[in-house]
Design an enzyme around this catalytic site. Structure first.
Site, mmCIF file in Angstrom:
data_model
loop_
_atom_site.group_PDB
_atom_site.id
_atom_site.type_symbol
_atom_site.label_atom_id
_atom_site.label_comp_id
_atom_site.label_asym_id
_atom_site.label_seq_id
_atom_site.Cartn_x
_atom_site.Cartn_y
_atom_site.Cartn_z
ATOM 1 C CE LYS A 73 41.083 45.814 43.610
ATOM 2 N NZ LYS A 73 39.986 44.811 43.677
ATOM 3 C CB SER A 148 40.020 43.133 40.256
ATOM 4 O OG SER A 148 39.378 43.381 41.499
ATOM 5 C CB SER A 172 38.158 41.092 43.277
ATOM 6 O OG SER A 172 37.745 41.098 41.936
#
Ligand code: MG
Ligand code: ZN
Lengths: 473, 476, 98
Positions: A73, A148, A172
């Site tokens: 990420k 996210s 997330s």
């Protein structure tokens, strides 16, 4: 990707260790898959496939991950790579060091195909808040992948990587895993180092793996669950082999159902999946217990005070003085606000403003202080409930993936995290695993939570239910 | 008019590394060369607390008589400034490591105790240098080497009433931090910094409006700033102007204070507990052992020297200015049992020599044993007091023993009456006038004659014996 | 419902946070924040009188041993303005900046 190719970390590792497959070969397949699929999915913010290939050539085929592609990420540092956090303010920022979790993965032989898209600074539940572009759900390109860590979940679901890491502050990792039909695990707070993860809500943030199977999540946890002296909240624990401790049944386990969450409106297919999982658990030897968490529904408001408060301080460092975007003004005050105004998106600004407000003189006690007390209350209740149950079963999300652009009200968006936030507030481990599909063919995710440091137990229980529901062991 | 003064002092703790990262604390290096992801506030970096900084802070807090808390908490103090990379300072707020305490001071007004409110640990900010350049509109140069330096902040109660008292308080605090080795206390290098709160009121029962003064770079500046501010506020009040609560800047050159900002516009720091650092829990047995290891404090030793050894206040203060000096003195008097003489010799002859050499005691070759030996030789009349002044430089510079030095210089005192008699006869023969004067009853002339004898013996004659021999010969 | 946050408070908070609120954002931002704060304000009715904070304590502190940091270039290579090794910013002596 050819069906003969391994599609779990475990199969991959086996094939490479048995010399049936080389890391370069697999990476070439991965490249094709990404080149073919990512223009539609848009999971990656930056790719480094050439570098990954030479990394793969250099890896020891007998290392634990043996050159397996693991996506990172874009709010987690990889030395020498850009790290944008999905934000304009860090658009050109290159990390001068690697996060501890990344160091561990690389040492175990992982190669990094690229950095994945996310909501700006991990604030969002759809990856639509990325400053660059939204990511699409591989199961239905018109839908969000969740957020996210939407890029990481989409990358794993689309076969762009065997595993990925994301960060979970309010869900997330788990919520996008549920939306994309993959496994997302949020470890106990303190089990995986946060060093090198760009802070959002420091008391909540956890790095966790996103994989196709529960076993793969256990394999990644074996590599990432390392005490780190660079993170004062990292806790030294006796070593646990998360893969070796996976059990075949739930014999003797008590699976708790939270009474207060039963009353919430969820999509009917998700309620049905809950029912199926409950039955599967019983068939696997578990007993079902009813538990009560009187204040669990206060978790959402608590979170939307504490996370913004912490983020308002954490994001202060993006001031245009030492790195990142810089927009000049006539004096420093103006330089700061012009820089930050140009660099941050609406959701980030909204949360910074809320955070600054709840900490400011005259409001601190009523908002921030109260929220920390209620957080403790919820934690105490959860701890108590986990005396009468070994794990708690809930849906991961109230609905399956929604359409891109469908949710515009921030408060509505926040409510997508109602099931995932309690585990973050209490710092307990929680996993989302795929449990079938809805009528539109969209993945459904269910969640298991356990007491702090019961990560091995949560993974094991999830693995039993996941496989009983047809998942791959 | 009554003046009330409170101080906030930042003392830099003498560690090798910064408070929350492994960067070096070395002073004076090239700008921005002691930096890392943590102290530059790079994204993803996290603080880790320096164990030695905590240890030094506890040591100082205990010496200040503070209550040291087993559990304390770090907080974030939020404000934007270019030399504050994270946009917050990690400090302690609600739960500091230590509260209450006191420091004794002695001024012309007598001995008093200045109470302390609290002591807490925190990190320093970077260093900003403001360059005024009209064409550029002015710019600020920032060096992050200082950023993250470990500090202990000590806050006093408003217990001081004059610039002299504040000066004395700071002097005594500096002596303590150096004594304990917790800080160099060097104000020039920023290892000790002080902000002052001054308020003046016409009514002794009422506290006046508080004015804060910053940019005080020396103890003398603190005193000057207070003296100026006292006068300024009194003048305002006398002229019917009320005092504004504000922060003022001390101008070293003018010796005046000017407004920096008014308090109303001051920041709302939005303190909250630092989530990156769990609570600081101190081990009670470790605290006990630290307490047991606490050395005798300078002011304790100073009063013991006066009380038990009969030293003058001047000598006692001088000998307890530095711990190494005090220890040297104690070791010396363990071998030479005349504290007053040892103190006065150290305060005069030794001090003068050190001053000439520009060295501290520990930088020379002089040992307590050597000094004790030298003083004993004077006491035993092996050498004269005058001769000892020739011996001392050798002890200081070369480290030879006093016996060797005396031998090398040929300075053994002549206490042999027959040898002295020879000198005496010569002196009597050569100074007929003075001999006559003595014989006619002018006893004081004897001193002159002894002096002449000493000169002849090149200072080696025992002066007491010389006097006796001369007197006997003259009276015979 | 009484206003929780008004325009002036929002502007004050924005200054604290060094954010600029443009006129076209102001209405929607204020409205959204007002609704979110209204939503989280429900916590005031939760009884926390018996709750005791249980923050954990640090397990170990860092030994005072220097370790390698970053070179100036690695650490500050991305700074917008540098001269003679210093980071350069606009003069901050102005009252509003401190
Ligand atoms: Mg301070
Ligand atoms: Zn550093």
């Amino acid at each position: 990707m050819s069906s003969k190719l391994p599609h779990t970390l475990e199969q991959y590792r086996h094939a490479v260790h048995a010399h049936e497959l080389s890391a370069e070969e697999y990476l070439d397949e991965t490249r094709q898959c990404i080149e073919h699929g990512d223009p539609q999915v848009r999971a990656f913010l930056h790719l480094r496939l050439d570098a990954a290939r030479s990394d793969a050539q250099a890896t020891n085929p007998l290392s634990p991950l043996a050159g397996a592609p693991i996506a990172i990420k874009d709010n987690i540092m990889v030395a020498g790579e850009r790290c944008t956090c999905g934000s304009q303010i860090l658009e050109h920022y290159v990390a001068p060091y690697s996060a501890t979790a990344v160091v561990s993965l690389l040492a175990a032989g992982a190669v990094i195909p690229g950095k994945t898209n996310c909501d700006e600074f991990a604030m969002g539940s759809s990856t639509e808040n990325s400053a660059f572009f939204p990511t699409h759900n591989p199961a239905d390109l018109t839908r969000v992948p969740g957020g996210s860590s939407g890029g990481s979940a989409a990358a794993v679901a689309a076969g762009f990587a065997l595993g990925a890491i994301g960060s979970d502050t309010g869900g997330s990792v788990r919520q996008p895993a549920a939306f994309c039909g993959v496994v997302g695990f949020k470890p106990t707070y303190g089990l995986v180092s946060r060093y090198g993860l760009v802070a959002f809500g420091s008391s909540l943030d956890c790095i966790g793996p996103i994989t196709r199977t529960v076993r793969d999540a256990a394999i990644m946890m074996n590599i990432m669950a390392v005490h780190d002296p660079k993170d004062a909240t990292s806790v030294k624990r006796p070593h646990v082999d998360f893969e070796a401790t996976l059990q075949p049944t739930l014999t003797g386990k008590r699976v708790g159902i939270i009474r207060e969450l039963q009353r919430l409106d969820v999509q009917p297919e998700i309620a049905a999946a809950m029912e199926a999982a409950r039955k599967a658990a019983v068939r696997s030897g578990a007993s079902i217990v009813d538990v009560s968490l009187p204040h669990i529904l206060s978790a959402l408001p608590v979170y939307y005070i504490i996370a913004p408060a912490e983020c308002s301080a954490n994001l202060g460092r993006f001031d245009g003085v030492r790195y990142g975007l810089h927009v000049d003004g006539r004096n420093m005050t103006e330089t700061y606000s012009r820089t930050r105004n140009a660099g941050f998106g609406t959701e980030v600004k909204r949360r910074i403003l809320i955070g600054a407000f709840v900490l400011s003189a005259g409001y601190y006690d009523a908002y921030y202080k109260k929220a920390t007390s209620v957080r403790q209350l919820i934690t105490d209740e959860l701890e108590q409930a986990l005396q009468s149950a070994d794990v708690l079963l809930t849906p991961t999300t109230p609905t399956t993936a929604f359409r891109i652009g469908a949710v515009t009200d921030p408060l509505e968006m926040y409510k997508a995290d109602v099931f995932t936030i309690p585990a973050d507030l209490a710092g307990v481990p929680a996993i989302s695993f795929p449990a079938g599909k809805d009528a539109a063919g969209l993945p459904i995710g269910l969640q298991l939570m356990g007491p702090r440091w019961s990560d091995a137990d949560v993974l094991s229980s999830a693995n039993v239910i996941f496989t009983a529901l047809g998942g791959e062991s | 008019m009554t003046t009330t003064i409170g101080l906030e002092i930042h003392v830099q703790l003498a560690t090798r590394t910064k408070m929350f990262c492994g960067c070096s604390t070395t002073f004076g290096d090239e700008p921005n060369t002691h930096v890392c992801p943590v102290c530059l506030g790079l994204p993803g970096a996290l603080p880790t607390l320096n164990a030695e900084a905590v240890h030094l802070a506890i040591t100082l807090a205990m010496a200040l008589g503070c209550e040291v808390h087993e559990v304390s908490e770090f907080s974030r103090k939020n404000y934007f400034y270019p030399d504050l990379p994270k946009s917050y300072q990690i400090t302690q707020f609600d739960r500091p490591i230590a509260t209450v305490g006191s420091v004794p001071i002695v001024t012309e007004r007598g001995a008093r105790s200045i109470r302390l409110t609290r002591a807490h640990i925190e990190e320093d900010a970077g260093k900003s240098m403001h360059v005024a350049d009209i064409t550029l509109g002015g710019e600020t140069l920032v060096d992050f080497n200082r950023c993250g330096m470990p500090l202990i902040e000590i806050v006093t109660e408003p217990d001081m009433q004059s610039g002299d008292e504040a000066y004395e308080f700071l002097r005594n605090l500096r002596r303590l931090v150096r004594w304990l080795g917790v800080s160099s206390g060097d104000m020039e290098k920023g290892a000790m910094r002080c902000d002052v709160n001054v308020s003046v009121s016409p009514d002794p029962a009422l506290r006046g409006t508080k004015v804060e003064i910053k940019n005080l770079n020396s103890f003398r500046s603190v005193k000057r700033a207070i003296d100026y501010e006292e006068q300024r506020q009194a003048q305002c009040l006398g002229g019917g102007t009320s005092i504004v609560s504000e922060t003022r800047h001390f101008d070293e050159v003018q010796g005046t204070t000017t407004v920096m900002r008014s308090k109303e516009a001051s920041n709302d720091y939005r303190y909250f507990p630092e989530p990156d650092l769990p609570l600081l829990q101190l081990d009670s047995t470790e605290l006990e052992s630290l307490r047991a290891q606490m050395p005798e404090l300078p002011w304790e030793m100073q009063s013991r020297f006066e009380r038990d050894l009969g030293l003058s206040p001047y000598d006692a203060a001088l000998l307890t200015e530095e711990r190494s000096t005090a220890e040297f003195f104690q070791q010396t008097i363990a071998l030479y049992n005349n504290p007053k003489k040892a103190a006065s010799y150290m305060g005069t002859e030794v001090a003068r020599l050190l001053n000439e050499r520009g060295k501290t005691l520990s930088e020379t070759q002089l040992t307590p044993a050597a000094l004790a030996g030298l003083l004993t030789m004077v006491e035993n009349n092996t050498i004269s007091n005058t001769a000892s002044k020739d011996v001392l430089p050798l002890l200081v510079d070369t480290g030879v023993t006093p016996a060797e030095a005396v031998k090398n210089l040929g300075l053994e005192q002549v206490s042999d009456a027959s040898a002295i008699k020879d000198y005496a006869c010569e002196v009597i023969a050569e100074n007929a006038t003075q001999v006559e004067q003595f014989k006619s009853g002018k006893e004081a002339v004897l001193g002159f004659l002894v002096g002449q004898l000493m000169k002849k013996s090149k200072g080696k004659a025992n002066p007491k014996l010389a006097g006796e021999v001369l007197r006997t010969l003259l009276k015979s | 419902m009484a206003m929780i946050i008004d325009k002036e408070t929002l502007e004050h908070v924005a200054l604290l946070a060094r954010l600029e609120i443009t006129p076209d954002e102001e209405g929607s931002l204020l409205g959204d924040i007002e609704r979110i704060l209204g939503y989280v304000a429900q916590l005031s009715s939760v009884d926390t009188s018996a709750t005791i904070s249980k923050r954990p304590a640090m397990a170990e502190l860092r030994p005072d041993e220097p370790c390698e940091g970053l070179t100036r270039e690695e650490g500050l290579g991305g700074a917008p303005a540098m001269r003679d090794g210093f980071v350069i910013v606009r003069n901050v002596m102005g009252a509003e900046d401190e």
